[in-house]
Write a protein that holds these residues in place. Structure first.
Motif, PDB file in Angstrom:
ATOM      1  N   CYS A 119       0.829  -1.209   0.000  1.00  0.00           N
ATOM      2  CA  CYS A 119       0.000   0.000   0.000  1.00  0.00           C
ATOM      3  C   CYS A 119       0.860   1.255   0.000  1.00  0.00           C
ATOM      4  CB  CYS A 119      -0.905   0.020   1.234  1.00  0.00           C
ATOM      5  SG  CYS A 119      -2.264  -1.154   1.207  1.00  0.00           S
ATOM      6  N   ALA A 122       2.767   1.785  -3.241  1.00  0.00           N
ATOM      7  CA  ALA A 122       1.928   2.372  -4.291  1.00  0.00           C
ATOM      8  C   ALA A 122       1.750   3.869  -4.063  1.00  0.00           C
ATOM      9  CB  ALA A 122       0.580   1.664  -4.331  1.00  0.00           C
ATOM     10  N   TYR A 145      -0.065  -1.379  -6.437  1.00  0.00           N
ATOM     11  CA  TYR A 145      -1.507  -1.181  -6.263  1.00  0.00           C
ATOM     12  C   TYR A 145      -2.291  -2.422  -6.686  1.00  0.00           C
ATOM     13  CZ  TYR A 145      -6.125   0.989  -6.624  1.00  0.00           C
ATOM     14  OH  TYR A 145      -7.462   1.293  -6.485  1.00  0.00           O
ATOM     15  N   THR A 182      -6.464   4.770  -3.102  1.00  0.00           N
ATOM     16  CA  THR A 182      -7.066   4.897  -4.427  1.00  0.00           C
ATOM     17  C   THR A 182      -7.157   6.358  -4.845  1.00  0.00           C
ATOM     18  OG1 THR A 182      -8.266   2.825  -4.114  1.00  0.00           O
ATOM     19  CG2 THR A 182      -9.089   4.307  -5.820  1.00  0.00           C
ATOM     20  N   MET A 185      -3.832   7.299  -6.003  1.00  0.00           N
ATOM     21  CA  MET A 185      -3.505   6.700  -7.295  1.00  0.00           C
ATOM     22  C   MET A 185      -4.320   7.281  -8.441  1.00  0.00           C
ATOM     23  SD  MET A 185      -1.150   4.292  -6.843  1.00  0.00           S
ATOM     24  CE  MET A 185      -1.348   3.356  -8.355  1.00  0.00           C
TER      25      MET A 185
END
Length: 395
Positions: A119, A122, A145, A182, A185
């Motif tokens: 995590c 990423a 990810y 998320t 990302m």
């Protein structure tokens, strides 16, 4: 506390730029082997040279994020690069799973026993890709990810100690961090995948882990969201619950979902009412939902990250909703945090005993690195800067 929004913005800004970041820049860089030292005493001296992947990646993220969002300072980019190059070379096993710990030279010490190293990898490499414009960094971020998505239902994999099938539990840590990750990302993901993962994480946190009747977030529940009467199933981690709620507020703000924002604020306020220490002040680290003795012996300690994430959540909640309860609680937590954890001119202390006395004379260690303090200082600074601007426009 009688500071204006502008004065609070300046307080957070000066502490971040003049105290906390210089501490890590001056003391944590391993110019010989690459990466960072995180085990630092109050004078910034290194007392252990092992390198913990969570903290290595978090420091890459911090300096990359500040480079991207605050100022393209070449020194910040070089700090991030020092860690990113070390991690790209040393941080993963042959299957692409991120280790938990390395020795100073980058040789593996602890196996990749859960997905949280992935995590933070990423997160780190998504920000570093934006800062450095390196295609390799983008590829590393996406690989990490996708590892998280692939393993989210079984985050420990072969390293799980639990006997299969007897008492299956799922952890709040997975969907809450996936929500924040998320969003981090987002520049690297297509819109459909972004929406799908965010929908999934919001639904799981607010339906399975948030107890609608009590307004509290449980740390672990059964696969169907049911409460399980055991140590793990009764565990409340106030810091995690509050941090999860500001992650969801962030999602709600980006989507214009005012109902989600209000629901998250309700969860924060309920958690604060339940977990504030009435005798000494501050937030307990762990509590049992039924009032039984917690399993964790450190349950009544006061930790830096819990209070800092609470400050972020409260100022964000106040800015987005204007609810006075958020401001009253913010002032209370601000006064406690700045009078107990802050160390003028230095990085903050991390661990207090219940009475609020410094419990460990360190500024960094196995779990505390260059992440929660600078992130919270930056986010609070930005929130107060906006509140000050809004106040000037309305006057």
């Amino acid at each position: 506390m009688n500071l204006t929004f502008a004065e609070l913005a300046l307080q957070y800004k000066k502490t971040l730029l003049e105290d906390v970041l210089p501490f890590w820049q001056n003391h944590s860089l391993d110019e010989q082997e690459g990466g960072y030292f995180t085990c630092l005493n109050t004078q910034g001296q290194v007392y252990d040279t092992d390198k913990f992947i969570w903290l290595q990646n978090r420091q890459v993220w911090t300096f990359s994020m500040l480079y991207n969002q605050l100022s393209p300072d070449s020194d910040w980019l070089e700090v991030a690069r020092l860690g990113a190059n070390f991690l790209a070379d040393k941080g993963r096993d042959s299957e692409g799973n991120w280790y938990f710990a390395l020795n100073r030279a980058g040789e593996p010490l602890v196996q990749p026993y859960n997905i949280f190293s992935d995590c933070f990898a990423a997160m780190a490499f998504s920000q570093f890709a934006l800062a450095s414009q390196q295609d390799q960094a983008k590829a590393i971020a996406l690989q990490a990810y996708n590892n998280v998505l692939r393993r989210q239902q079984d985050p420990k994999g072969p390293y799980n100690k639990c006997y299969p099938g007897t008492r299956p539990l799922k952890s709040l840590a997975v969907p809450m961090i996936l929500a924040n990750l998320t969003l981090e990302m987002a520049p690297l993901l297509d819109a459909a995948q972004l929406d799908q993962v965010l929908d999934q994480t919001v639904q799981e946190v607010m339906t399975d882990f948030l107890d609608a009747e009590r307004g509290l977030l449980y740390e672990a529940v059964g696969p169907d969201g049911a409460h399980v009467d055991c140590f793990e199933g009764r565990l409340i981690n106030p810091g995690h619950g509050i941090e999860a709620m500001w992650f969801l507020m962030d999602i709600g703000h980006r989507r214009g979902d005012t109902a989600l924002i209000q629901q998250a604020v309700d969860g924060i306020l309920k958690t604060l009412d339940w977990s504030w220490d009435p005798q000494y002040g501050g937030l307990f680290y762990f509590l049992d939902a039924e009032g039984h003795p917690p399993q964790q012996l450190e349950w009544d300690q006061k930790l830096w990250w819990v209070h800092l994430e609470t400050l972020v959540a409260l100022v964000m909640g106040y800015r987005l909703t204007g609810r006075e309860e958020c401001w009253r609680w913010y002032c209370k937590v601000h006064d406690y945090s700045w009078s107990h954890f802050a160390d003028p001119g230095q990085e903050w202390f991390g661990y207090l005993n219940r009475a609020g006395q410094v419990h460990l004379q360190l500024k960094g260690g196995k779990w505390k690195g260059c992440f929660h303090v600078p992130r919270a200082l930056f986010l609070c600074w930005q929130q107060f800067k906006q509140l000050s601007a809004d106040q000037m426009l309305s006057s």
